[in-house]
Write a protein that holds these residues in place. Structure first.
Motif, PDB file in Angstrom:
ATOM      1  N   MET A  80      -9.052   8.693   3.786  1.00  0.00           N
ATOM      2  CA  MET A  80      -7.877   7.899   4.159  1.00  0.00           C
ATOM      3  C   MET A  80      -7.861   6.535   3.467  1.00  0.00           C
ATOM      4  O   MET A  80      -6.836   6.046   3.018  1.00  0.00           O
ATOM      5  CB  MET A  80      -7.849   7.701   5.681  1.00  0.00           C
ATOM      6  N   LEU A  81      -9.065   5.897   3.370  1.00  0.00           N
ATOM      7  CA  LEU A  81      -9.131   4.577   2.786  1.00  0.00           C
ATOM      8  C   LEU A  81      -9.003   4.589   1.273  1.00  0.00           C
ATOM      9  O   LEU A  81      -9.026   3.554   0.637  1.00  0.00           O
ATOM     10  CB  LEU A  81     -10.445   3.890   3.193  1.00  0.00           C
ATOM     11  N   GLN A  82      -8.921   5.809   0.681  1.00  0.00           N
ATOM     12  CA  GLN A  82      -8.729   5.879  -0.768  1.00  0.00           C
ATOM     13  C   GLN A  82      -7.292   5.515  -1.130  1.00  0.00           C
ATOM     14  O   GLN A  82      -6.987   5.240  -2.285  1.00  0.00           O
ATOM     15  CB  GLN A  82      -9.078   7.283  -1.269  1.00  0.00           C
ATOM     16  N   GLN A  83      -6.377   5.564  -0.162  1.00  0.00           N
ATOM     17  CA  GLN A  83      -4.995   5.199  -0.420  1.00  0.00           C
ATOM     18  C   GLN A  83      -4.895   3.680  -0.562  1.00  0.00           C
ATOM     19  O   GLN A  83      -5.766   2.935  -0.152  1.00  0.00           O
ATOM     20  CB  GLN A  83      -4.103   5.676   0.723  1.00  0.00           C
ATOM     21  N   SER A  84      -3.787   3.216  -1.137  1.00  0.00           N
ATOM     22  CA  SER A  84      -3.606   1.777  -1.320  1.00  0.00           C
ATOM     23  C   SER A  84      -3.063   1.147  -0.043  1.00  0.00           C
ATOM     24  O   SER A  84      -2.503   1.831   0.829  1.00  0.00           O
ATOM     25  CB  SER A  84      -2.643   1.518  -2.473  1.00  0.00           C
ATOM     26  N   LEU A  85      -3.190  -0.171   0.039  1.00  0.00           N
ATOM     27  CA  LEU A  85      -2.653  -0.893   1.190  1.00  0.00           C
ATOM     28  C   LEU A  85      -1.131  -0.795   1.222  1.00  0.00           C
ATOM     29  O   LEU A  85      -0.524  -0.874   2.293  1.00  0.00           O
ATOM     30  CB  LEU A  85      -3.082  -2.371   1.126  1.00  0.00           C
ATOM     31  N   ASN A  86      -0.520  -0.606   0.047  1.00  0.00           N
ATOM     32  CA  ASN A  86       0.943  -0.477   0.009  1.00  0.00           C
ATOM     33  C   ASN A  86       1.408   0.737   0.808  1.00  0.00           C
ATOM     34  O   ASN A  86       2.417   0.690   1.518  1.00  0.00           O
ATOM     35  CB  ASN A  86       1.422  -0.355  -1.437  1.00  0.00           C
ATOM     36  N   LYS A  87       0.664   1.862   0.690  1.00  0.00           N
ATOM     37  CA  LYS A  87       1.020   3.087   1.415  1.00  0.00           C
ATOM     38  C   LYS A  87       0.866   2.873   2.917  1.00  0.00           C
ATOM     39  O   LYS A  87       1.741   3.275   3.709  1.00  0.00           O
ATOM     40  CB  LYS A  87       0.097   4.221   0.962  1.00  0.00           C
ATOM     41  N   PHE A  88      -0.224   2.221   3.328  1.00  0.00           N
ATOM     42  CA  PHE A  88      -0.429   1.960   4.752  1.00  0.00           C
ATOM     43  C   PHE A  88       0.666   1.044   5.292  1.00  0.00           C
ATOM     44  O   PHE A  88       1.138   1.221   6.431  1.00  0.00           O
ATOM     45  CB  PHE A  88      -1.804   1.320   4.985  1.00  0.00           C
ATOM     46  N   TYR A  89       1.091   0.074   4.489  1.00  0.00           N
ATOM     47  CA  TYR A  89       2.140  -0.845   4.932  1.00  0.00           C
ATOM     48  C   TYR A  89       3.464  -0.096   5.111  1.00  0.00           C
ATOM     49  O   TYR A  89       4.209  -0.348   6.075  1.00  0.00           O
ATOM     50  CB  TYR A  89       2.308  -1.984   3.930  1.00  0.00           C
ATOM     51  N   SER A  90       3.746   0.849   4.213  1.00  0.00           N
ATOM     52  CA  SER A  90       4.969   1.655   4.343  1.00  0.00           C
ATOM     53  C   SER A  90       4.925   2.487   5.615  1.00  0.00           C
ATOM     54  O   SER A  90       5.935   2.609   6.332  1.00  0.00           O
ATOM     55  CB  SER A  90       5.127   2.577   3.122  1.00  0.00           C
ATOM     56  N   ASP A  91       3.758   3.066   5.894  1.00  0.00           N
ATOM     57  CA  ASP A  91       3.607   3.861   7.125  1.00  0.00           C
ATOM     58  C   ASP A  91       3.786   2.986   8.353  1.00  0.00           C
ATOM     59  O   ASP A  91       4.346   3.426   9.374  1.00  0.00           O
ATOM     60  CB  ASP A  91       2.233   4.521   7.150  1.00  0.00           C
ATOM     61  N   TYR A  92       3.327   1.745   8.276  1.00  0.00           N
ATOM     62  CA  TYR A  92       3.473   0.803   9.396  1.00  0.00           C
ATOM     63  C   TYR A  92       4.953   0.461   9.614  1.00  0.00           C
ATOM     64  O   TYR A  92       5.447   0.446  10.748  1.00  0.00           O
ATOM     65  CB  TYR A  92       2.658  -0.459   9.122  1.00  0.00           C
TER      66      TYR A  92
END
Length: 280
Positions: free
Chosen positions: A1-13
């Motif tokens: 999961m942490l291999q993804q970028s912070l940009n992807k996590f921010y979009s999910d948020y």
């Protein structure tokens, strides 16, 4: 999961797929586990971990402050890390300097030393070779601030006074002067704090170039701090620390005039002894 970028996590948020707490936890774990992807890759691992823990409470404000105006969330966090790490290092350096200054100031107090031997000076012996108990007692009560109970027990044997009676007298005069002694104590604490402040300023100055604006500002602070310290020391120096002759007279049960005369004779005799010692 942490291999993804912070940009992807921010979009999910933003889309609601991640809760606020989950998103903050992911960002924290991402930063904790990807030191090499930050500008702080050259830091020691333990120092970096301390920084991330310090940064975490600020993470929430950073997320709220982010505005998508052409810079990605990951790039934004990278900039926040760059700025906040400088603040962190400044705080740590200041703390280390303060700690260093405090220890430097305390070193002389850590030296081992022997107790000063107890002796009876000739200045408290009368003309017939007898110890003047009242004169000695007046002197002890006058200097109560520096007399411990252990010393009181020792000197009591020397002058033929019951040690408990002498300690009771000392406790009585301490109680009488408690308020004034507390004021003196707090004055000393403030002076100690101001002294450490000067040491910290001096240490910080030694790390700056004398042509920097920050150097000149700090130099001004140091000059003012030193002036304040000298005023505080002068005030303490002029503060009466010994008991008054009236207070001593009340405890011993005699007149102030008797105490005045006893202490005056001691002072005169000591001056004569010092003069004779210089001549020899």
């Amino acid at each position: 999961m942490l291999q993804q970028s912070l940009n992807k996590f921010y979009s999910d948020y933003l889309s609601g797929e991640l809760s606020r707490n989950s998103f903050e936890g992911i960002v924290y774990n991402y930063l904790f586990s990807h030191q090499g992807k930050t500008i702080l890759g050259h830091w020691r691992r333990d120092a970096y971990e301390d920084y991330v823990s310090w940064f975490y409470p600020r993470l929430q404000r950073s997320i709220d402050a982010y505005k998508d105006v052409g810079s990605s969330f990951e790039a934004y966090i990278g900039k926040i890390i760059c700025v906040s790490s400088k603040e962190y290092r400044a705080r740590i350096t200041s703390h280390e300097l303060t700690e260093y200054s405090a220890w430097s100031a305390q070193v002389p107090d850590l030296y081992a030393h022997e107790e000063t031997p107890v002796y009876i000076s000739n200045s408290i012996i009368d003309n017939k070779g007898r110890k003047n108990t009242r004169r000695i007692l007046a002197l002890i009560l006058k200097c109560y601030y520096y007399v411990s109970d252990d010393f009181a027990e020792t000197i009591a044997k020397q002058i033929g006074i019951d040690s408990k009676e002498l300690i009771d007298m000392l406790n009585e005069i301490r109680s009488t002067r408690q308020k004034r002694d507390d004021e003196i104590f707090y004055m000393k604490e403030k002076i100690h704090t101001q002294f450490l402040r000067c040491l910290v300023y001096e240490k910080k100055l030694s790390l700056l170039n004398d042509n920097e604006i920050s150097y000149l500002r700090l130099k001004t602070k140091l000059d003012k701090a030193r002036q304040t310290l000298e005023k505080m020391r002068e005030r303490l120096k002029n503060t009466r620390k010994e008991a008054t002759n009236h207070q001593i007279a009340e405890i011993i049960g005699t007149t102030k005039g008797t105490i005045d005369a006893s202490l005056y004779k001691l002072k005169t005799k000591w001056k004569q002894m010092a003069k004779n010692a210089d001549l020899n």
